[in-house]
Write an enzyme that holds these catalytic residues in place. Sequence first.
Site, short mmCIF file in Angstrom:
data_model
loop_
_atom_site.label_atom_id
_atom_site.label_comp_id
_atom_site.label_asym_id
_atom_site.label_seq_id
_atom_site.Cartn_x
_atom_site.Cartn_y
_atom_site.Cartn_z
N ASP A 98 0.85 -1.15 0.07
CA ASP A 98 0.15 -0.11 0.14
C ASP A 98 0.87 1.44 0.05
O ASP A 98 1.75 1.45 0.80
CB ASP A 98 -0.78 0.12 1.32
N ASP A 199 -3.12 4.62 -2.54
CA ASP A 199 -4.06 5.26 -1.46
C ASP A 199 -4.27 6.77 -2.29
O ASP A 199 -3.57 7.60 -2.40
CB ASP A 199 -3.50 5.48 -0.19
N GLU A 255 -6.09 3.94 -6.31
CA GLU A 255 -7.47 4.06 -5.60
C GLU A 255 -7.90 5.21 -5.85
O GLU A 255 -7.03 6.40 -5.53
CB GLU A 255 -7.28 4.12 -3.82
N HIS A 328 -11.25 -2.85 3.07
CA HIS A 328 -11.01 -2.54 4.58
C HIS A 328 -12.38 -1.09 4.52
O HIS A 328 -12.38 -0.94 6.03
CB HIS A 328 -9.89 -2.31 5.02
N ASP A 329 -12.66 -0.54 3.78
CA ASP A 329 -13.47 0.72 3.80
C ASP A 329 -14.88 0.19 3.64
O ASP A 329 -15.59 1.38 3.63
CB ASP A 329 -12.71 1.59 2.69
O1 TEU Z 1 -9.45 5.59 1.55
C1 TEU Z 1 -9.89 6.70 0.74
C2 TEU Z 1 -11.31 7.26 0.57
O2 TEU Z 1 -11.64 7.54 -0.25
C3 TEU Z 1 -12.01 6.93 1.94
O3 TEU Z 1 -12.57 8.19 2.07
C4 TEU Z 1 -13.25 6.10 1.82
O4 TEU Z 1 -13.91 6.75 0.44
C5 TEU Z 1 -13.81 5.98 2.93
O5 TEU Z 1 -13.14 5.09 3.73
C6 TEU Z 1 -15.18 5.24 2.69
O6 TEU Z 1 -15.87 5.41 3.98
C7 TEU Z 1 -8.16 5.54 1.82
C8 TEU Z 1 -8.09 4.10 2.38
O7 TEU Z 1 -8.28 3.21 1.79
C9 TEU Z 1 -8.74 4.52 3.77
O8 TEU Z 1 -8.49 3.41 4.68
C10 TEU Z 1 -7.91 5.65 4.58
O9 TEU Z 1 -8.62 6.00 5.71
C11 TEU Z 1 -7.86 6.95 3.81
O10 TEU Z 1 -7.36 6.63 2.43
C12 TEU Z 1 -6.79 8.04 4.24
O11 TEU Z 1 -5.58 7.49 3.96
#
Ligand code: TEU
Length: 558
Positions: A98, A199, A255, A328-329
């Site tokens: 990542d 990310d 992403e 994970h999000d």
């Molecule tokens: O997520 C980016 C992102 O767009 C998030 O705002 C996502 O839409 C949100 O978590 C959904 O509820 C990335 C990572 O995947 C995330 O885990 C991190 O918290 C974020 O960037 C900041 O690095």
Amino acid sequence: MEKTWWKEAVVYQIYPRSFKDSNGDGIGDLNGITEKLDYLKELGIDVIWLSPVYESPNDDNGYDISNYRGIMKDFGTMEDYDRMLAAAHERGIRIVMDLVVNHTSDEHPWFVESRKSKENPYRDYYIWREGKDGKEPNNWGSCFSGPAWEYDEATQMYFLHLFSKKQPDLNWDNPVVRKEVFDMMDWWCQKGIDGFRMDVISMISKVPGLPDGEVGKNGYGSFSPYACNGPHVHEYLQEMNREVLSKYDLLTVGECSGVTVEEAKKYASLDGGELNMVFQFEHMDLDGGETFKWNDRKIDLVELKEVLTKWQVSLMGKAWNSLYWCNHDQPRMLSRMGNDSSKYREISAKMLATCLHMMQGTPYVYQGEELGMTNVPFETLEDFRDIESINAYHELVGGGVLDAEDMMRFLRYKSRDNARTPVQWDDSENAGFTTGTPWIMVNPNYKEINAKEQLSREDSVFHYYQKLIALRHSNDIIVYGAYELLLPDDPAIYAYTRTLGDEKLLVICNFKKEEQSFTMPEEFSGKDQAEVLISNYKDVKWAQELTLRAYEAVVFRF
Ligand code: TEU
Ligand code: CA
């Protein structure tokens, strides 16, 4: 289309904190991953995407990095990392890291220096602005609630943070920052890693002047039009490609929040000038609304088909897709579009898997998805660990936008923590994840849903995923075939075809528990010699008129 390994691969995402604890401190770690590589080998995946394992004060579970060349103590040491990498490679599994470089931690030495004075050589590594009329430089809200700006006493200026205030945004317009990032990436490549998941890489270039955004229900302006797919993002990624990526054989996935099909054709063009593929969010955002992601609305199947079809068709021959239901999000897709009741859990998990894994693109399996893991019955706010969830509760409930009971329901349905509870390995205490106290609760359904049970049974979700992955590896049509949607307006059935040369696949998925009838399209009429490539019910045969049972999925090959 040129054949490449990353088009044919299946990726498995590990969220290290919740995967497997090897030393009883309640936190998953690198040695825990090494222990489970044979399990992943058995599943058949080709690549692991490892969520961040770098040194971090853990404000956002490692997405706030204080040292890009060091390992977080919770997860082990660099020696543990090297052992894991070697053990993965021995098994033919590649490791994708990542890469979190839109922002660092505020404890990163660059930021520690940057905030000291306006003359500090690191000052311009970050985005500093004067306040406006004693307030923030603009109205942007952060993704994790509150303003996207933090006032810093030392120099009496504000710094930008699109995420938490412990995640200051790097200034990518500064060539020195880009060089630092590229050197660091090269360092990891030299170590022998196999790629990067980048990310929020779509946010690294901001529109000059940082204009105010449209104000939402939380009282803040949206930064998206000015920070997503910004003016120099493609230029910077092309530079990254020239300086680092093109020198190695990597899988790269960006992403890309806010990415459109047109933008994706640039990020992930098959000509290889930037990245291999992007994560788009359109299908994940279909149940968003006035209070952003916070609601319990169901995704409409017709809209889902429209969005996924647009991506399948528009990128065909031009750019490469990635395919995902979970990460994970996101809450567990099984609880979102499937049915997590004990009666339908397995059958609907297999249906969702079929629907996604038969499309064109590189599929991503998120840890536990292959076990049919579900959302979690969190009871109180204290059960949550995720900064986004906790802050959103305080902002929206505290600000009177939502009442507490509704917000708790929305958190239970949509919180990122649904994906972050420990992987359920067996039916022993704490699901076999740890001998200590887990950092976040274990889903109480681990006695029924766990890897040990799944592995013991031929008809399990695990073995179904194993089969889907093997099919992709042995059928070019699944990787390279052209996609065409059938029945766009049907509210229950997702059906599509794949075509490669004179071979065809017909994929039929019932997204509802009610029976549906399906009439064979003209071109498949009378083809009763059709082979069933895979199905989630036994004894399925081609028929002119099919009655699809609850969550039935079947793939015919013609
Ligand atoms: O997520 C980016 C992102 O767009 C998030 O705002 C996502 O839409 C949100 O978590 C959904 O509820 C990335 C990572 O995947 C995330 O885990 C991190 O918290 C974020 O960037 C900041 O690095
Ligand atoms: Ca541990």
